[in-house]
Design a protein around this motif. Sequence first.
Motif, PDB file in Angstrom:
ATOM      1  N   ALA A  88      21.239 -42.428-121.270  1.00  9.72           N
ATOM      2  CA  ALA A  88      22.389 -41.908-120.502  1.00  9.72           C
ATOM      3  C   ALA A  88      23.402 -43.033-120.247  1.00  9.72           C
ATOM      4  N   LEU A  89      22.908 -44.218-119.864  1.00  3.13           N
ATOM      5  CA  LEU A  89      23.806 -45.363-119.628  1.00  3.13           C
ATOM      6  C   LEU A  89      24.483 -45.795-120.927  1.00  3.13           C
ATOM      7  N   TYR A  90      23.691 -45.867-121.979  1.00  3.12           N
ATOM      8  CA  TYR A  90      24.211 -46.294-123.288  1.00  3.12           C
ATOM      9  C   TYR A  90      25.306 -45.346-123.780  1.00  3.12           C
ATOM     10  N   VAL A  91      25.023 -44.058-123.679  1.00  2.00           N
ATOM     11  CA  VAL A  91      25.975 -43.036-124.131  1.00  2.00           C
ATOM     12  C   VAL A  91      27.246 -43.064-123.271  1.00  2.00           C
ATOM     13  N   ALA A  92      27.066 -43.303-121.967  1.00  2.00           N
ATOM     14  CA  ALA A  92      28.227 -43.387-121.062  1.00  2.00           C
ATOM     15  C   ALA A  92      29.138 -44.538-121.503  1.00  2.00           C
ATOM     16  N   LEU A  93      28.538 -45.685-121.809  1.00  2.00           N
ATOM     17  CA  LEU A  93      29.321 -46.849-122.249  1.00  2.00           C
ATOM     18  C   LEU A  93      30.044 -46.550-123.562  1.00  2.00           C
ATOM     19  N   ALA A 128      32.692 -35.644-121.995  1.00  2.00           N
ATOM     20  CA  ALA A 128      31.695 -34.588-122.249  1.00  2.00           C
ATOM     21  C   ALA A 128      31.700 -34.215-123.740  1.00  2.00           C
ATOM     22  N   ASP A 129      32.879 -34.094-124.314  1.00  3.88           N
ATOM     23  CA  ASP A 129      32.968 -33.720-125.733  1.00  3.88           C
ATOM     24  C   ASP A 129      32.301 -34.779-126.615  1.00  3.88           C
ATOM     25  N   PHE A 130      32.543 -36.058-126.274  1.00  7.97           N
ATOM     26  CA  PHE A 130      31.934 -37.147-127.055  1.00  7.97           C
ATOM     27  C   PHE A 130      30.408 -37.077-126.962  1.00  7.97           C
ATOM     28  N   VAL A 131      29.907 -36.953-125.717  1.00 11.41           N
ATOM     29  CA  VAL A 131      28.447 -36.994-125.522  1.00 11.41           C
ATOM     30  C   VAL A 131      27.785 -35.809-126.226  1.00 11.41           C
ATOM     31  N   ARG A 132      28.411 -34.644-126.170  1.00 17.17           N
ATOM     32  CA  ARG A 132      27.842 -33.439-126.802  1.00 17.17           C
ATOM     33  C   ARG A 132      27.634 -33.667-128.306  1.00 17.17           C
ATOM     34  N   LEU A 133      28.588 -34.338-128.931  1.00 15.79           N
ATOM     35  CA  LEU A 133      28.462 -34.626-130.368  1.00 15.79           C
ATOM     36  C   LEU A 133      27.507 -35.794-130.630  1.00 15.79           C
ATOM     37  N   ARG A 139      25.036 -37.053-129.031  1.00 17.88           N
ATOM     38  CA  ARG A 139      23.594 -36.868-128.815  1.00 17.88           C
ATOM     39  C   ARG A 139      22.980 -35.985-129.908  1.00 17.88           C
ATOM     40  N   ASN A 140      23.816 -35.432-130.761  1.00 16.99           N
ATOM     41  CA  ASN A 140      23.320 -34.462-131.738  1.00 16.99           C
ATOM     42  C   ASN A 140      23.911 -34.715-133.125  1.00 16.99           C
ATOM     43  N   HIS A 141      23.789 -35.993-133.583  1.00  9.67           N
ATOM     44  CA  HIS A 141      24.210 -36.358-134.948  1.00  9.67           C
ATOM     45  C   HIS A 141      25.667 -36.042-135.253  1.00  9.67           C
ATOM     46  N   GLY A 142      26.511 -36.005-134.225  1.00 10.27           N
ATOM     47  CA  GLY A 142      27.930 -35.730-134.479  1.00 10.27           C
ATOM     48  C   GLY A 142      28.187 -34.374-135.114  1.00 10.27           C
ATOM     49  N   GLN A 143      27.262 -33.462-134.891  1.00 11.40           N
ATOM     50  CA  GLN A 143      27.329 -32.152-135.555  1.00 11.40           C
ATOM     51  C   GLN A 143      28.255 -31.188-134.804  1.00 11.40           C
ATOM     52  N   THR A 144      29.291 -30.687-135.447  1.00 11.96           N
ATOM     53  CA  THR A 144      30.155 -29.697-134.798  1.00 11.96           C
ATOM     54  C   THR A 144      29.684 -28.285-135.122  1.00 11.96           C
ATOM     55  N   LYS A 145      29.155 -28.109-136.328  1.00 10.56           N
ATOM     56  CA  LYS A 145      28.417 -26.886-136.653  1.00 10.56           C
ATOM     57  C   LYS A 145      27.284 -27.270-137.597  1.00 10.56           C
ATOM     58  N   ARG A 146      26.385 -26.352-137.850  1.00 14.03           N
ATOM     59  CA  ARG A 146      25.167 -26.692-138.595  1.00 14.03           C
ATOM     60  C   ARG A 146      25.477 -27.430-139.913  1.00 14.03           C
ATOM     61  N   TYR A 147      24.901 -28.633-140.030  1.00 14.60           N
ATOM     62  CA  TYR A 147      25.048 -29.492-141.210  1.00 14.60           C
ATOM     63  C   TYR A 147      26.494 -29.896-141.514  1.00 14.60           C
ATOM     64  N   HIS A 148      27.319 -29.927-140.465  1.00 14.06           N
ATOM     65  CA  HIS A 148      28.669 -30.476-140.603  1.00 14.06           C
ATOM     66  C   HIS A 148      28.819 -31.584-139.549  1.00 14.06           C
ATOM     67  N   HIS A 149      28.963 -32.835-140.027  1.00 12.21           N
ATOM     68  CA  HIS A 149      28.903 -33.988-139.127  1.00 12.21           C
ATOM     69  C   HIS A 149      30.249 -34.689-139.055  1.00 12.21           C
ATOM     70  N   GLU A 150      30.838 -34.705-137.881  1.00 12.43           N
ATOM     71  CA  GLU A 150      32.166 -35.306-137.695  1.00 12.43           C
ATOM     72  C   GLU A 150      32.073 -36.787-137.362  1.00 12.43           C
ATOM     73  N   MET A 151      30.941 -37.225-136.856  1.00  8.56           N
ATOM     74  CA  MET A 151      30.769 -38.659-136.564  1.00  8.56           C
ATOM     75  C   MET A 151      29.290 -39.022-136.691  1.00  8.56           C
ATOM     76  N   ILE A 152      29.043 -40.357-136.699  1.00  9.57           N
ATOM     77  CA  ILE A 152      27.662 -40.827-136.735  1.00  9.57           C
ATOM     78  C   ILE A 152      27.117 -40.782-135.313  1.00  9.57           C
ATOM     79  N   GLY A 153      26.076 -40.038-135.120  1.00 11.59           N
ATOM     80  CA  GLY A 153      25.471 -39.981-133.787  1.00 11.59           C
ATOM     81  C   GLY A 153      23.969 -40.123-133.878  1.00 11.59           C
ATOM     82  N   TRP A 154      23.307 -39.748-132.838  1.00  9.83           N
ATOM     83  CA  TRP A 154      21.857 -39.893-132.739  1.00  9.83           C
ATOM     84  C   TRP A 154      21.215 -38.541-132.449  1.00  9.83           C
TER      85      TRP A 154
END
Length: 366
Positions: free
Chosen positions: A59-64, A200-205, A207-222
Motif C-alpha cells: 500500500a505504501l509502495y503503490v501510494a508513492l 485511484a485510477d493509477f492504483v486500480r491499474l 495492482r492488476n498488471h495495468g489491465q484495462t480490459k481482459r488481456y489488454h495492458h496499458e502499463m506495466i503493473g503487478w
Amino acid sequence: MRLVKVNAPFVEEDEIWAVSRVIESGMLAYGSVAEEFEREFAKYLGVPYLLTVSNGTVALYVALKALGVGEGDEVIVPDFTFFATASTVVLAGATPVFADIDLETYTLDPASVEKLITDKTKAVIVVHLYGHPAKMDEILQIAREHGLHVIEDCAQSHGAEYRGLKTGSIGDVGAFSFYATKNLTMGEGGAVSTKLKDIADFVRLYRNHGQTKRYHHEMIGWNFRITNIQAAIGLQQLRKLDRMNSRRREIAKLYRDELSNVEFLRLPVEKQWAKHVYHQFTVWVEGHGNRDRLSEYLRKHNVQVGIHYPKPLHAQPALRQYFRGSCPNAERASTHVLSLPMHPGLRDEDVLAVAGLVRKFFAEHV
Ligand SMILES: Cc1ncc(COP(=O)(O)O)c(C=O)c1O
C-alpha cells in the motif's frame, strides 16, 4: 498465571461463516466480496476511493508510485516506526530522510520535518503510531508551503480520528495494513484510500498488471490483488471495528486507572484533538535499564510484551546509509518504550493482573 498475549486477532464465528460462504461459492480470488469491502471501508473512512492491495507494505509502495515519487526524490519519514515506512521509499527508487518524533505522541515532529526540506523533497509520510493520530494540521501546513505530498501510514490507526476526521481521509493518500494483529485484520492485506481520482485510477491499474480490459495492458503493473477469502474476513472485521476499538479504549482506561500513580511510568497520551484507537498500549519506562528489566520480569510471569521499536530506523543496517542530521528523541524512545498486552479479547482480570505485576516490579525491584 496463564499466558497473557501482547496481541491477538479477534476473530469469531462471523469470520468463519463468511469465509465458508466464499469457499462454497467457488469465487476465491479478487471479486465481488473484495469490492464490497472496498465500498464499505471507503464509506467508513469518508473517502470516495478505497482500493485493496496485498499488504500494508505494498500500500505504501503503490501510494508513492501513484504520486510519481522516484529516482532523485527525497521523502521525509519518521525515524521511529516500522521498517516498511522507509523501505518502501527505497523500493520506489527515492531516498528516505529521517525526521525526529515528539515524545508525547511518538509521531512526527513538524519542526524536525521543516528543517529537512530540500529542493528534492517530494513527500512526507506521517505514521499514526500506536493508533494515535499525527499532528496533521502542522504537517499539512508545511506540505502546502513547500508543495509536498502527504501520505498517511494508517497501518496502526484503523478508526482513529484527527479533529473528527478518520485517519486515511486527511492527506493525499492513506496506506492501511490488515496484518493479523492490526485493529482490523484479514490475516494479510492492505489498502490505499484517497480523495483523488487520478491516484485511484493509477492504483486500480497498477495492482492488476495495468489491465484495462481482459488481456489488454496499458502499463506495466503487478499482481497486488487480495482474495475474496481475505475480504470476507475483512468485511466482518469492519462491521465490528468500532466495537473492537471501544474495547481497546476500555482496556486503556483500566490500565490508566491502575498505573497512573506509578512514578517511573509515562502512560500514553490522548490529545484533545485525537481519538486514540490503542493499536498498542505503549508506556515510557523511566530510569536506565528499567525498561528491559521490567520486560524480563513480565515475560517471566507469563505476560508477553513488545518493544516497538528497539532501534530507530537510521540504525537499521539496511537504512543507515541514508541518515543525516540527528534524531535524539527516536533514539531515546527506542530504549524506554514498552508495549503492554492490548487486544479486544483481553479480559479485565488479565489487565488487572498485568498492572499488578508492573506495580509489584517497581515496588520491589527499583
Ligand atoms: C507503521 C507500519 N507501516 C507499515 C506496515 C506494513 O504493513 P504489512 O505488514 O501489512 O506489510 C506496518 C505493519 O506491519 C506498520 O506497523
